[in-house]
Design a protein around this motif. Sequence first.
Motif, PDB file in Angstrom:
ATOM      1  N   ASN A  93       1.180   3.841  -3.350  1.00  0.00           N
ATOM      2  CA  ASN A  93       0.806   5.245  -3.224  1.00  0.00           C
ATOM      3  C   ASN A  93       1.997   6.190  -3.336  1.00  0.00           C
ATOM      4  O   ASN A  93       1.799   7.408  -3.447  1.00  0.00           O
ATOM      5  N   LEU A 134       0.833  -1.205   0.000  1.00  0.00           N
ATOM      6  CA  LEU A 134       0.000   0.000   0.000  1.00  0.00           C
ATOM      7  C   LEU A 134       0.869   1.257   0.000  1.00  0.00           C
ATOM      8  O   LEU A 134       0.569   2.233  -0.701  1.00  0.00           O
ATOM      9  N   SER A 165      -5.019  -0.327  -4.694  1.00  0.00           N
ATOM     10  CA  SER A 165      -5.001  -0.478  -3.236  1.00  0.00           C
ATOM     11  C   SER A 165      -6.185  -1.298  -2.753  1.00  0.00           C
ATOM     12  O   SER A 165      -6.040  -2.191  -1.905  1.00  0.00           O
TER      13      SER A 165
END
Length: 312
Positions: free
Chosen positions: A75, A71, A175
């Motif tokens: 990002n 994650l 995600s």
Amino acid sequence: MELPGWLNETSPALCRCGCGGRRKGHFIEKTLRDIIKIIHEAVFAEEVALRQGFLQDLDSRVKVVMLMYFLVIVNLCSQLSLLWGFYLVLLIIAVFSRLPLRQVVLRVWLVIPLFTGIMVLPSLFNWVRPGDPLWVIANFHHSLRIGFISLPPTLAVTKQGLWGGAMLVSRVGISVSLAVILTLSTRWMDFLRALRSFYVPKIFVVTLEMTYRYIFVLISAMEEMFLARKARDAGQSAAKEQRRFIGSAVGGLFGKSLQMSEEVYWAMTARGYSGEIRLLQRSRLGWQDVLILLLVVLAGLIMFVANKVLGG
């Protein structure tokens, strides 16, 4: 002797017009179908988590670490090619884990573009995010003023806005895909035990555990209520009567949940429940888990470095 006229009708107790009582949009039928669908999906997810597969064989603690790690990497990544390359690898892993690929894809990409796209939509235009125009929608030939705000004379979709919107939707979708794959390949109790292993507060874990169980208990109670209503409803109830039933059902379900919560709490306390997740099988990290975790860390570092090299 002749049969009464009402016996010669098609399903007379359900519908006077003889259509068998199948009225479009009947709230009881729709609610029962939705309840069955929820229960079916929950049972199916548990069956998938019990299959023999690549992700199912990993320790749940390793999978939680992998989820959090990826994650962060996803990002931080600012290259669409890297993001979608990672997503392709993720789908390949899902196939090797015998996960339902169609469910993994549709559960995410039928929802994410809609909700995330609504938030991203204003940033596509030069009035919100200035940039190089790709598509001019309108040209007013003079600047527009709304109070103290001055707007450009043209309204256009910009290259920077389109790129930023695609990046945000991709990050959110990938995600969520990571979370979906984790939940499909991990039993709920194993997931809770993994959270407790990382010293997540006990009250948080207990709340998740009880919420998950209560959802299905209350769904079963609601199913019984609607089945009882269906058995007594001839399909001719007025809209006012239907609304009255829904209101009473909500109130009855709320009262039943309060009473049940007290009973469950005292029953658990009497049996010495302390909030710890205890399973019959003890989980131990094997050398396969450690090796996979090292490979995951290496893959994340490679992805991070590649993003920097490509100009992220």
